[in-house]
Design a protein around this motif. Structure first.
Motif, PDB file in Angstrom:
ATOM      1  N   GLY A  39      23.651 -17.660  75.156  1.00 30.88           N
ATOM      2  CA  GLY A  39      22.352 -16.307  75.304  1.00 30.88           C
ATOM      3  C   GLY A  39      21.182 -16.156  76.451  1.00 30.88           C
ATOM      4  N   ASN A  40      20.959 -17.523  75.996  1.00 29.48           N
ATOM      5  CA  ASN A  40      19.342 -17.979  76.502  1.00 29.48           C
ATOM      6  C   ASN A  40      19.800 -18.634  77.954  1.00 29.48           C
ATOM      7  N   THR A  41      21.331 -19.015  78.171  1.00 29.82           N
ATOM      8  CA  THR A  41      21.198 -19.662  79.938  1.00 29.82           C
ATOM      9  C   THR A  41      22.021 -18.610  80.354  1.00 29.82           C
ATOM     10  N   VAL A  42      21.947 -19.273  82.220  1.00 26.59           N
ATOM     11  CA  VAL A  42      22.079 -18.793  82.701  1.00 26.59           C
ATOM     12  C   VAL A  42      22.783 -19.800  84.319  1.00 26.59           C
ATOM     13  N   THR A  43      24.446 -19.663  84.367  1.00 27.12           N
ATOM     14  CA  THR A  43      24.897 -20.062  84.841  1.00 27.12           C
ATOM     15  C   THR A  43      24.514 -20.161  86.708  1.00 27.12           C
ATOM     16  N   ASN A  44      24.073 -21.586  87.215  1.00 22.98           N
ATOM     17  CA  ASN A  44      23.585 -21.990  88.074  1.00 22.98           C
ATOM     18  C   ASN A  44      24.409 -21.193  89.096  1.00 22.98           C
ATOM     19  N   SER A  45      25.405 -20.622  89.249  1.00 23.17           N
ATOM     20  CA  SER A  45      25.962 -20.033  89.898  1.00 23.17           C
ATOM     21  C   SER A  45      25.276 -19.150  90.289  1.00 23.17           C
ATOM     22  N   ASP A  46      24.765 -18.122  89.048  1.00 21.31           N
ATOM     23  CA  ASP A  46      23.657 -16.960  89.080  1.00 21.31           C
ATOM     24  C   ASP A  46      22.661 -16.976  89.259  1.00 21.31           C
ATOM     25  N   ALA A  47      22.268 -18.229  89.728  1.00 23.32           N
ATOM     26  CA  ALA A  47      20.773 -18.417  90.281  1.00 23.32           C
ATOM     27  C   ALA A  47      20.207 -17.925  90.837  1.00 23.32           C
ATOM     28  N   ASN A  48      19.273 -17.428  91.574  1.00 28.70           N
ATOM     29  CA  ASN A  48      18.633 -17.349  92.254  1.00 28.70           C
ATOM     30  C   ASN A  48      17.719 -17.811  93.216  1.00 28.70           C
ATOM     31  N   TYR A  49      17.528 -18.335  93.506  1.00 29.90           N
ATOM     32  CA  TYR A  49      16.262 -19.746  93.643  1.00 29.90           C
ATOM     33  C   TYR A  49      15.673 -18.889  95.729  1.00 29.90           C
ATOM     34  N   TYR A  50      14.785 -19.137  95.486  1.00 26.27           N
ATOM     35  CA  TYR A  50      14.037 -18.606  97.523  1.00 26.27           C
ATOM     36  C   TYR A  50      12.503 -19.152  97.755  1.00 26.27           C
ATOM     37  N   TRP A  51      12.588 -19.198  99.151  1.00 30.33           N
ATOM     38  CA  TRP A  51      11.551 -19.617  99.461  1.00 30.33           C
ATOM     39  C   TRP A  51      10.374 -18.879  98.850  1.00 30.33           C
ATOM     40  N   ALA A  52       9.646 -19.367  98.297  1.00 31.83           N
ATOM     41  CA  ALA A  52       8.534 -18.124  98.700  1.00 31.83           C
ATOM     42  C   ALA A  52       7.184 -18.501 100.164  1.00 31.83           C
ATOM     43  N   SER A  53       6.822 -17.113 100.438  1.00 28.07           N
ATOM     44  CA  SER A  53       5.817 -17.152 101.191  1.00 28.07           C
ATOM     45  C   SER A  53       4.698 -17.865 101.024  1.00 28.07           C
ATOM     46  N   GLU A  54       4.295 -18.296 101.958  1.00 29.38           N
ATOM     47  CA  GLU A  54       3.123 -18.863 102.150  1.00 29.38           C
ATOM     48  C   GLU A  54       2.019 -17.848 101.986  1.00 29.38           C
ATOM     49  N   SER A  55       1.377 -18.425 102.623  1.00 29.76           N
ATOM     50  CA  SER A  55       0.171 -17.289 102.801  1.00 29.76           C
ATOM     51  C   SER A  55      -0.089 -16.585 104.805  1.00 29.76           C
ATOM     52  N   GLN A  56       0.515 -17.466 105.148  1.00 27.58           N
ATOM     53  CA  GLN A  56       0.946 -17.114 106.711  1.00 27.58           C
ATOM     54  C   GLN A  56       2.181 -16.575 106.759  1.00 27.58           C
ATOM     55  N   SER A  57       2.938 -16.570 105.611  1.00 24.85           N
ATOM     56  CA  SER A  57       3.631 -15.222 105.855  1.00 24.85           C
ATOM     57  C   SER A  57       5.203 -16.534 106.492  1.00 24.85           C
ATOM     58  N   THR A  58       5.216 -17.335 106.620  1.00 25.53           N
ATOM     59  CA  THR A  58       6.078 -18.875 106.572  1.00 25.53           C
ATOM     60  C   THR A  58       6.765 -19.405 104.955  1.00 25.53           C
ATOM     61  N   TRP A  59       7.643 -19.844 105.435  1.00 23.82           N
ATOM     62  CA  TRP A  59       8.146 -20.779 103.861  1.00 23.82           C
ATOM     63  C   TRP A  59       7.482 -21.650 103.871  1.00 23.82           C
ATOM     64  N   SER A  60       7.526 -22.399 104.794  1.00 23.70           N
ATOM     65  CA  SER A  60       6.673 -23.748 104.435  1.00 23.70           C
ATOM     66  C   SER A  60       6.049 -23.777 105.705  1.00 23.70           C
ATOM     67  N   GLU A 172      19.635 -21.529 103.575  1.00 22.12           N
ATOM     68  CA  GLU A 172      18.659 -21.169 103.989  1.00 22.12           C
ATOM     69  C   GLU A 172      17.775 -22.740 104.137  1.00 22.12           C
ATOM     70  N   SER A 173      16.796 -22.232 105.598  1.00 24.49           N
ATOM     71  CA  SER A 173      16.216 -23.610 105.481  1.00 24.49           C
ATOM     72  C   SER A 173      14.998 -23.109 105.860  1.00 24.49           C
ATOM     73  N   SER A 174      13.770 -23.395 106.268  1.00 26.77           N
ATOM     74  CA  SER A 174      12.574 -23.557 106.164  1.00 26.77           C
ATOM     75  C   SER A 174      12.282 -24.260 107.328  1.00 26.77           C
ATOM     76  N   ASP A 175      11.359 -24.538 108.753  1.00 27.39           N
ATOM     77  CA  ASP A 175      10.986 -24.490 109.585  1.00 27.39           C
ATOM     78  C   ASP A 175       9.541 -24.998 109.969  1.00 27.39           C
ATOM     79  N   ALA A 176       8.585 -26.205 109.951  1.00 27.54           N
ATOM     80  CA  ALA A 176       7.162 -25.581 110.215  1.00 27.54           C
ATOM     81  C   ALA A 176       7.133 -26.366 111.039  1.00 27.54           C
ATOM     82  N   THR A 177       6.042 -26.103 112.112  1.00 29.41           N
ATOM     83  CA  THR A 177       5.951 -27.002 113.379  1.00 29.41           C
ATOM     84  C   THR A 177       4.433 -27.161 113.744  1.00 29.41           C
ATOM     85  N   ALA A 178       3.486 -28.268 114.398  1.00 29.08           N
ATOM     86  CA  ALA A 178       2.460 -28.716 114.485  1.00 29.08           C
ATOM     87  C   ALA A 178       2.255 -29.467 115.373  1.00 29.08           C
TER      88      ALA A 178
END
Length: 182
Positions: A39-60, A172-178
């Motif tokens: 009752g206290n565990t979530v199977t990893n197939s139910d996990a919902n991790y995501y890239w959270a937006s940085e202040s510039q609205s990009t993932w990284s 999903e992937s996240s790209d950044a350039t500088a």
């Protein structure tokens, strides 16, 4: 003789009942699925991790300094709590792999509860792997690096969950350039 149009026919009642059965079944099935086990565990197939937006609205992001080929890489990963889940997967390990377009050297060890699993040491290298164990609700990664040559640099990031099944964000992937300045 006048007939009333406000009466509900038997056919209308049966149609309404037919629509409600799947809704009730789904509402009952979700809590029962979580209740199985401790009752206290979530199977990893139910996990919902995501890239959270940085202040510039990009993932990284890659934020270059004014010189010395310095750049700061940062990203944020979060866990979306759903009503039928009781929290992040127990025993899960979040892994973020960052591939740079040129060799970079970390200016200091990672910290922030993340562990650098590859390469050994600060580099130079193009690929760095960071892990968070247990995965918990995710977290921020922020590191300072030195590039090797002035000009454009790209960081391509992917995340995965070790000790688990498929996830909603696995592709999903996240790209950044500088632009690095010497």
């Amino acid at each position: 003789m006048e007939t009333s149009t406000s009466q509900i026919s038997r056919r209308t009642v049966v149609k309404g009942a037919a629509w409600s059965v799947p809704v009730i079944a789904a509402a009952v099935a979700a809590p029962m699925a979580v209740a199985s086990g401790d009752g206290n565990t979530v199977t990893n197939s139910d996990a919902n991790y995501y890239w959270a937006s940085e202040s510039q609205s990009t993932w990284s992001s890659l934020d270059p300094a004014q010189g010395n080929l310095e750049v700061r890489y940062s990203t944020r990963i979060a866990f979306k709590q759903e009503p039928w889940t009781s929290g992040p997967p127990v025993g899960g390990v979040l892994q973020v792999t960052v591939v740079f377009s040129q060799d970079v050297t970390l200016k200091a060890p990672i910290g922030q509860n993340w562990v650098q699993s590859s390469p050994a040491g600060l580099g130079p290298a193009r690929t760095f792997v960071f892990q968070l164990s247990p995965s918990g609700f995710g977290g921020d990664i922020s590191i300072n690096l030195n590039g090797t040559t002035p000009g454009a640099i790209t960081a391509s990031s992917t995340m995965s969950l070790i000790n688990g099944g498929t996830t909603t964000w696995a592709s999903e992937s996240s790209d950044a350039t500088a632009v690095l300045v010497s």
